[in-house]
Design a protein around this motif. Structure first.
Motif, PDB file in Angstrom:
ATOM      1  N   GLY A  57       0.819  -1.203   0.000  1.00 50.57           N
ATOM      2  CA  GLY A  57       0.000   0.000   0.000  1.00 50.57           C
ATOM      3  C   GLY A  57       0.850   1.249   0.000  1.00 50.57           C
ATOM      4  O   GLY A  57       2.070   1.197   0.150  1.00 50.57           O
ATOM      5  N   GLN A  58       0.171   2.357  -0.206  1.00 52.65           N
ATOM      6  CA  GLN A  58       0.847   3.651  -0.150  1.00 52.65           C
ATOM      7  C   GLN A  58      -0.145   4.685   0.325  1.00 52.65           C
ATOM      8  O   GLN A  58      -1.355   4.511   0.201  1.00 52.65           O
ATOM      9  CB  GLN A  58       1.419   4.046  -1.506  1.00 52.65           C
ATOM     10  CG  GLN A  58       0.373   4.363  -2.560  1.00 52.65           C
ATOM     11  CD  GLN A  58       1.006   4.625  -3.905  1.00 52.65           C
ATOM     12  OE1 GLN A  58       1.856   3.883  -4.325  1.00 52.65           O
ATOM     13  NE2 GLN A  58       0.556   5.674  -4.575  1.00 52.65           N
ATOM     14  N   SER A  59       0.374   5.764   0.887  1.00 50.52           N
ATOM     15  CA  SER A  59      -0.494   6.834   1.355  1.00 50.52           C
ATOM     16  C   SER A  59      -1.062   7.581   0.156  1.00 50.52           C
ATOM     17  O   SER A  59      -0.529   7.506  -0.957  1.00 50.52           O
ATOM     18  CB  SER A  59       0.282   7.786   2.268  1.00 50.52           C
ATOM     19  OG  SER A  59       1.320   8.420   1.540  1.00 50.52           O
ATOM     20  N   ALA A  60      -2.143   8.285   0.379  1.00 53.74           N
ATOM     21  CA  ALA A  60      -2.805   9.018  -0.700  1.00 53.74           C
ATOM     22  C   ALA A  60      -1.877  10.051  -1.330  1.00 53.74           C
ATOM     23  O   ALA A  60      -1.941  10.287  -2.541  1.00 53.74           O
ATOM     24  CB  ALA A  60      -4.070   9.703  -0.176  1.00 53.74           C
ATOM     25  N   ASP A  61      -0.996  10.648  -0.533  1.00 57.34           N
ATOM     26  CA  ASP A  61      -0.097  11.664  -1.090  1.00 57.34           C
ATOM     27  C   ASP A  61       1.154  11.046  -1.723  1.00 57.34           C
ATOM     28  O   ASP A  61       1.988  11.751  -2.271  1.00 57.34           O
ATOM     29  CB  ASP A  61       0.297  12.685  -0.016  1.00 57.34           C
ATOM     30  CG  ASP A  61       1.074  12.091   1.148  1.00 57.34           C
ATOM     31  OD1 ASP A  61       1.440  10.891   1.089  1.00 57.34           O
ATOM     32  OD2 ASP A  61       1.323  12.823   2.120  1.00 57.34           O
ATOM     33  N   GLY A  62       1.318   9.718  -1.602  1.00 55.16           N
ATOM     34  CA  GLY A  62       2.451   9.047  -2.231  1.00 55.16           C
ATOM     35  C   GLY A  62       3.762   9.198  -1.490  1.00 55.16           C
ATOM     36  O   GLY A  62       4.814   8.846  -2.013  1.00 55.16           O
ATOM     37  N   HIS A  63       3.711   9.696  -0.252  1.00 51.05           N
ATOM     38  CA  HIS A  63       4.942   9.903   0.512  1.00 51.05           C
ATOM     39  C   HIS A  63       5.333   8.700   1.359  1.00 51.05           C
ATOM     40  O   HIS A  63       6.481   8.574   1.755  1.00 51.05           O
ATOM     41  CB  HIS A  63       4.817  11.130   1.424  1.00 51.05           C
ATOM     42  CG  HIS A  63       4.759  12.406   0.644  1.00 51.05           C
ATOM     43  ND1 HIS A  63       4.451  13.615   1.224  1.00 51.05           N
ATOM     44  CD2 HIS A  63       4.950  12.688  -0.663  1.00 51.05           C
ATOM     45  CE1 HIS A  63       4.467  14.563   0.314  1.00 51.05           C
ATOM     46  NE2 HIS A  63       4.756  14.021  -0.846  1.00 51.05           N
ATOM     47  N   ARG A  64       4.378   7.860   1.682  1.00 49.92           N
ATOM     48  CA  ARG A  64       4.660   6.683   2.506  1.00 49.92           C
ATOM     49  C   ARG A  64       4.226   5.431   1.755  1.00 49.92           C
ATOM     50  O   ARG A  64       3.163   5.390   1.155  1.00 49.92           O
ATOM     51  CB  ARG A  64       3.914   6.755   3.830  1.00 49.92           C
ATOM     52  CG  ARG A  64       4.489   7.735   4.807  1.00 49.92           C
ATOM     53  CD  ARG A  64       3.782   7.665   6.158  1.00 49.92           C
ATOM     54  NE  ARG A  64       2.335   7.589   6.098  1.00 49.92           N
ATOM     55  CZ  ARG A  64       1.511   8.632   5.930  1.00 49.92           C
ATOM     56  NH1 ARG A  64       2.011   9.846   5.806  1.00 49.92           N
ATOM     57  NH2 ARG A  64       0.218   8.464   5.902  1.00 49.92           N
ATOM     58  N   TYR A  65       5.073   4.434   1.852  1.00 51.83           N
ATOM     59  CA  TYR A  65       4.788   3.145   1.222  1.00 51.83           C
ATOM     60  C   TYR A  65       4.879   2.059   2.273  1.00 51.83           C
ATOM     61  O   TYR A  65       5.684   2.134   3.195  1.00 51.83           O
ATOM     62  CB  TYR A  65       5.790   2.856   0.093  1.00 51.83           C
ATOM     63  CG  TYR A  65       5.632   3.807  -1.060  1.00 51.83           C
ATOM     64  CD1 TYR A  65       4.884   3.451  -2.169  1.00 51.83           C
ATOM     65  CD2 TYR A  65       6.228   5.059  -1.026  1.00 51.83           C
ATOM     66  CE1 TYR A  65       4.725   4.331  -3.224  1.00 51.83           C
ATOM     67  CE2 TYR A  65       6.076   5.946  -2.066  1.00 51.83           C
ATOM     68  CZ  TYR A  65       5.322   5.579  -3.176  1.00 51.83           C
ATOM     69  OH  TYR A  65       5.159   6.445  -4.216  1.00 51.83           O
ATOM     70  N   ARG A  66       4.061   1.044   2.127  1.00 53.10           N
ATOM     71  CA  ARG A  66       4.075  -0.087   3.055  1.00 53.10           C
ATOM     72  C   ARG A  66       4.511  -1.328   2.270  1.00 53.10           C
ATOM     73  O   ARG A  66       4.057  -1.564   1.157  1.00 53.10           O
ATOM     74  CB  ARG A  66       2.694  -0.307   3.648  1.00 53.10           C
ATOM     75  CG  ARG A  66       2.671  -1.383   4.700  1.00 53.10           C
ATOM     76  CD  ARG A  66       1.272  -1.637   5.222  1.00 53.10           C
ATOM     77  NE  ARG A  66       0.453  -0.460   5.176  1.00 53.10           N
ATOM     78  CZ  ARG A  66      -0.086   0.155   6.223  1.00 53.10           C
ATOM     79  NH1 ARG A  66       0.121  -0.337   7.410  1.00 53.10           N
ATOM     80  NH2 ARG A  66      -0.836   1.220   6.087  1.00 53.10           N
TER      81      ARG A  66
END
Length: 187
Positions: A57-66
């Motif tokens: 997954g990733q955050s909506a803003d694209g700054h964090r990825y899982r």
């Protein structure tokens, strides 16, 4: 009855006990060193081919990825079959995710043992267990053979070894599927 004086027999006993203790200490040191070297082989195999990392997954803003790392036991066993020292083989991929490495008693590892280990790892990898430990799904025979070929086994050899595993009650072949049998996992 032996007529040797008891004090001499006790001295002989103490000498034997001391020698036995020293032999046990050396045996444990040797076993620990073998275990460490095998662990290094497993670590190298994991680094080479044993783990899959995927984006979950990733955050909506694209700054964090899982990311999730998953042990690919089948690829790990295939790599280990190539890299374990002579005479050692992965004997079982256990239900809890652990691997059992066994000394074959020979200076060479029989390829049939290696192929069987890879097939068992494929089956374990493809099988799904419910939270209660019961099987939810098992792989098809075709899937097991296909994955074995992906990992470097000849298809005819893999099919032959899979049949042999069924004869040994390691797996059960029924309705085109491969089920773990009574000898599939042991510690």
């Amino acid at each position: 009855m032996d007529s040797t004086p008891l004090h001499e027999r006790m001295e002989a006993y103490e000498t034997s006990a001391s020698e036995a203790a020293e032999a046990a200490r050396k045996r444990e040191e040797t076993a620990a060193e073998i275990g460490e070297r095998l662990a290094a082989t497993v670590t190298d195999a994991v680094e080479r081919n044993g783990a899959n990392v995927e984006v979950t997954g990733q955050s909506a803003d694209g700054h964090r990825y899982r990311f999730a790392a998953r042990l690919d036991r089948a690829a790990l066993v295939a790599t280990m079959s190539e890299t374990l020292p002579d005479g050692f083989v992965v004997s079982h991929v256990n239900n809890d995710g652990t691997l059992s490495v066994e000394w074959t008693g020979n200076d060479r590892t029989p390829s049939k043992r290696e192929h069987g280990a890879i097939l068992k790892a494929v089956i374990a990898e493809e099988m799904a267990l419910a939270d209660d430990g019961f099987m939810e799904s098992v792989p098809t025979r075709e899937r097991v053979l296909s994955r074995a070929v992906e990992l470097g086994l000849d298809e005819d050899d893999a099919a032959s070894r899979l049949s042999r595993l069924a004869t040994l009650d390691v797996v059960d072949l029924a309705d085109g599927h491969v089920y773990p049998d009574e000898n599939f996992s042991r510690y």
